[in-house]
Design an enzyme around this catalytic site. Sequence first.
Site, PDB file in Angstrom:
ATOM      1  N   TYR A  28      78.233  94.388  51.180  1.00 20.40           N
ATOM      2  CA  TYR A  28      77.581  93.308  52.731  1.00 20.40           C
ATOM      3  C   TYR A  28      76.044  93.030  52.702  1.00 20.40           C
ATOM      4  CZ  TYR A  28      78.450  90.672  57.115  1.00 20.40           C
ATOM      5  OH  TYR A  28      78.390  90.352  57.948  1.00 20.40           O
ATOM      6  N   LYS A  83      72.683  90.110  60.489  1.00 20.87           N
ATOM      7  CA  LYS A  83      73.906  89.954  62.011  1.00 20.87           C
ATOM      8  C   LYS A  83      73.499  90.721  62.701  1.00 20.87           C
ATOM      9  CE  LYS A  83      77.820  87.785  60.490  1.00 20.87           C
ATOM     10  NZ  LYS A  83      77.601  86.673  61.163  1.00 20.87           N
TER      11      LYS A  83
HETATM   12  P1  NAD Z   1      84.387  80.340  57.179  1.00 18.70           P
HETATM   13  O1  NAD Z   1      83.907  79.976  55.929  1.00 18.70           O
HETATM   14  O2  NAD Z   1      86.087  80.032  57.729  1.00 18.70           O
HETATM   15  O3  NAD Z   1      82.982  79.714  58.297  1.00 18.70           O
HETATM   16  C1  NAD Z   1      81.758  79.668  58.181  1.00 18.70           C
HETATM   17  C2  NAD Z   1      80.822  78.858  58.692  1.00 18.70           C
HETATM   18  O4  NAD Z   1      79.778  79.001  58.216  1.00 18.70           O
HETATM   19  C3  NAD Z   1      82.195  77.303  58.030  1.00 18.70           C
HETATM   20  O5  NAD Z   1      82.491  76.909  58.970  1.00 18.70           O
HETATM   21  C4  NAD Z   1      80.384  76.999  56.822  1.00 18.70           C
HETATM   22  O6  NAD Z   1      80.518  75.598  56.978  1.00 18.70           O
HETATM   23  C5  NAD Z   1      79.713  77.407  57.957  1.00 18.70           C
HETATM   24  N1  NAD Z   1      78.296  77.103  57.669  1.00 18.70           N
HETATM   25  C6  NAD Z   1      77.888  77.898  56.369  1.00 18.70           C
HETATM   26  N2  NAD Z   1      76.038  77.378  56.372  1.00 18.70           N
HETATM   27  C7  NAD Z   1      76.216  76.311  57.132  1.00 18.70           C
HETATM   28  C8  NAD Z   1      74.923  75.791  57.040  1.00 18.70           C
HETATM   29  N3  NAD Z   1      74.406  75.674  57.009  1.00 18.70           N
HETATM   30  N4  NAD Z   1      75.380  74.760  58.395  1.00 18.70           N
HETATM   31  C9  NAD Z   1      76.501  74.670  58.783  1.00 18.70           C
HETATM   32  N5  NAD Z   1      77.422  75.427  58.554  1.00 18.70           N
HETATM   33  C10 NAD Z   1      77.212  76.590  57.443  1.00 18.70           C
HETATM   34  O7  NAD Z   1      84.345  82.044  57.353  1.00 18.70           O
HETATM   35  P2  NAD Z   1      84.523  82.833  59.225  1.00 18.70           P
HETATM   36  O8  NAD Z   1      84.833  83.787  58.410  1.00 18.70           O
HETATM   37  O9  NAD Z   1      85.471  82.007  59.836  1.00 18.70           O
HETATM   38  O10 NAD Z   1      83.101  83.029  59.420  1.00 18.70           O
HETATM   39  C11 NAD Z   1      82.687  83.071  60.853  1.00 18.70           C
HETATM   40  C12 NAD Z   1      81.647  83.263  61.094  1.00 18.70           C
HETATM   41  O11 NAD Z   1      82.060  84.671  61.187  1.00 18.70           O
HETATM   42  C13 NAD Z   1      80.111  83.985  60.411  1.00 18.70           C
HETATM   43  O12 NAD Z   1      79.018  84.020  61.212  1.00 18.70           O
HETATM   44  C14 NAD Z   1      81.266  84.776  59.516  1.00 18.70           C
HETATM   45  O13 NAD Z   1      80.310  86.087  59.244  1.00 18.70           O
HETATM   46  C15 NAD Z   1      81.796  85.922  61.044  1.00 18.70           C
HETATM   47  N6  NAD Z   1      82.568  86.688  60.577  1.00 18.70           N
HETATM   48  C16 NAD Z   1      83.200  86.626  59.615  1.00 18.70           C
HETATM   49  C17 NAD Z   1      84.229  88.295  59.488  1.00 18.70           C
HETATM   50  C18 NAD Z   1      85.623  87.757  58.454  1.00 18.70           C
HETATM   51  O14 NAD Z   1      85.256  88.938  58.295  1.00 18.70           O
HETATM   52  N7  NAD Z   1      85.705  86.539  57.745  1.00 18.70           N
HETATM   53  C19 NAD Z   1      84.140  89.369  59.939  1.00 18.70           C
HETATM   54  C20 NAD Z   1      83.280  89.148  60.987  1.00 18.70           C
HETATM   55  C21 NAD Z   1      82.434  88.219  61.536  1.00 18.70           C
END
Ligand code: NAD
Length: 260
Positions: free
Chosen positions: A156, A163
């Site tokens: 990570y 985060k």
């Molecule tokens: P995802 O890829 O579906 O979503 C990530 C989003 O971030 C995308 O829509 C992307 O377009 C956007 N993004 C990235 N750079 C950007 C920019 N410069 N401007 C605007 N948008 C931007 O993946 P996800 O897993 O749904 O991620 C959503 C959130 O959840 C993130 O913050 C991620 O760290 C967090 N998260 C994910 C997990 C997991 O295991 N998937 C676990 C905990 C937290």
Amino acid sequence: MGFLDGKKALIVGVASNRSIAWGVAEAMHAQGAELAFTYQTEKLKSRVDKIAEATGSNLVLECDVEHDEHIDRVFDQLSDAWGRVDIIIHAVGFAPRDQLQGTFAEAVTREGFRIAHDISAYSFAALAKAGRPLMGADSSLLTLSYLGAVRAMPYYNVMGPAKASLEACVRYLAQSLGPDGIRVNGISAGPIKTLAAAGISNFRKMLDHVETRAPLRRTITAREVGDVAAFLCSDLARGVTGEITYVDSGYNILGMAELS
Ligand code: NAD
């Protein structure tokens, strides 16, 4: 009747129908919220259009959070369309792929650190600042974090410090905006297979690890995160601000895995 009837919610971070932001949008739609969406790049627009349509929304706005002018334009457009915003969902995270391989000490660079913090943490404060004039009492913001903010996790890497900064932003924004009746919270979600997660080395092994060790012995879904997000952004949670709520099958409570 839903517990978000009459609320207007901006969802930032839908990239596919696996996105956590999509789980949040579905849950909020089911509870009666009216939704607007953003897309990061032209390439993603048609996908976000389709997802928006499924929730009866035609407000789909361009927003790359690296650009202040995109953020300002989103709120200008929402001001014209809605006149106010009750909920902002920030589900955005990014670090360059080379930052998510090897160990933290090997991978981290000044530029990788800057980009991860700018896009994954500062953007939440930027949305709060730009959205504030449209938010009244009883409105709320919510972001998505991960356990890597408070514990060292393999691969990570720089996303952990990013985060941690994001979770600190939740507390500082809650303190700043609380006097206006604006609440700010975060959800720390367990691992879910999304586009962003695919960039993390050995992600499949992380899912297997959670499935065998978490108290509930399973991973979670985006919709499960969405249901908690809908609650936290509703008046049912009107006394809650500055909190990070875990939606992770209980994984974060463990000290030592079972001895067998
Ligand atoms: P995802 O890829 O579906 O979503 C990530 C989003 O971030 C995308 O829509 C992307 O377009 C956007 N993004 C990235 N750079 C950007 C920019 N410069 N401007 C605007 N948008 C931007 O993946 P996800 O897993 O749904 O991620 C959503 C959130 O959840 C993130 O913050 C991620 O760290 C967090 N998260 C994910 C997990 C997991 O295991 N998937 C676990 C905990 C937290």
